[in-house]
Design an enzyme around this catalytic site. Sequence first.
Site, PDB file in Angstrom:
ATOM      1  N   ASN A 119       0.897  -1.191  -0.083  1.00  0.00           N
ATOM      2  CA  ASN A 119      -0.078  -0.105  -0.197  1.00  0.00           C
ATOM      3  C   ASN A 119       0.718   1.299   0.164  1.00  0.00           C
ATOM      4  OD1 ASN A 119      -2.576   1.526   0.316  1.00  0.00           O
ATOM      5  ND2 ASN A 119      -3.174  -0.051   1.538  1.00  0.00           N
ATOM      6  N   HIS A 149      22.670   3.586  12.416  1.00  0.00           N
ATOM      7  CA  HIS A 149      24.119   4.308  12.770  1.00  0.00           C
ATOM      8  C   HIS A 149      24.624   3.451  14.019  1.00  0.00           C
ATOM      9  CE1 HIS A 149      23.815   7.820  10.079  1.00  0.00           C
ATOM     10  NE2 HIS A 149      22.393   7.692  10.550  1.00  0.00           N
ATOM     11  N   GLY A 176      -0.172  -1.712   8.826  1.00  0.00           N
ATOM     12  CA  GLY A 176       0.172  -0.178   8.626  1.00  0.00           C
ATOM     13  C   GLY A 176       0.970   0.410   9.787  1.00  0.00           C
TER      14      GLY A 176
END
Length: 219
Positions: A119, A149, A176
């Site tokens: 999506n 990092h 989502g």
Amino acid sequence: MSGPSSAFGKDVPDHGVSKAGGELTERQKMERGLPYLAMGDETLLLDRLRARRLIQKYNQYTWPESGSDYFGPDERRQILADLFGVTLETVKAKPIEIEPPFYCDYGDNIIFKGPFYSNFNLTILDCAKVTFGARVLVGPGVHIYAATHSTELDERQAGYERAYPVEVGDDAWIGGNVVICGPCKIGKGGCFDEVFKLQPPSGGIDVNNYRPLNGDFAS
């Protein structure tokens, strides 16, 4: 910006030399999980610029008037093929279907083993390999970070980064706004929702490598 000798001390000899004795490129270091300079290497900069130009074309491509070829035409699919370093036929046959906007760092470090759908607003920082199994579904706003990092202050101060792979198994569903950080391996059939809970996958999950950013595992 200080170099590796001041940043890594006694570990420096192992970071930039291959087993054959030759110097590793920054891309080779990146793909092996070693400290590397993302912003100080011309090749990596050009690779990312190439990806950004293709991403811009894909995200701004005009949608078709008819729903009969929703992710078409082939000119549009070809942009994804170029980005991922595969053929147009591969994009169509698997198929690889991504709702724009979509963002990634390199594109050619993303591997699709079968049908894939995402999506809107998928972001993949593919500094290391990001591999999707067959029939993977991805909800809106998902972020996958193979880039990171270092937790070592001297590495960050020296401008070095690291990258670790992400692997998503067959038939996984990522809901989502989920954020996945490498190193991570999600087993077959794994499901993640927006609060980072996990439905137990049939193929198991590599708990040692999975690092939830929030929430917990569902029982």
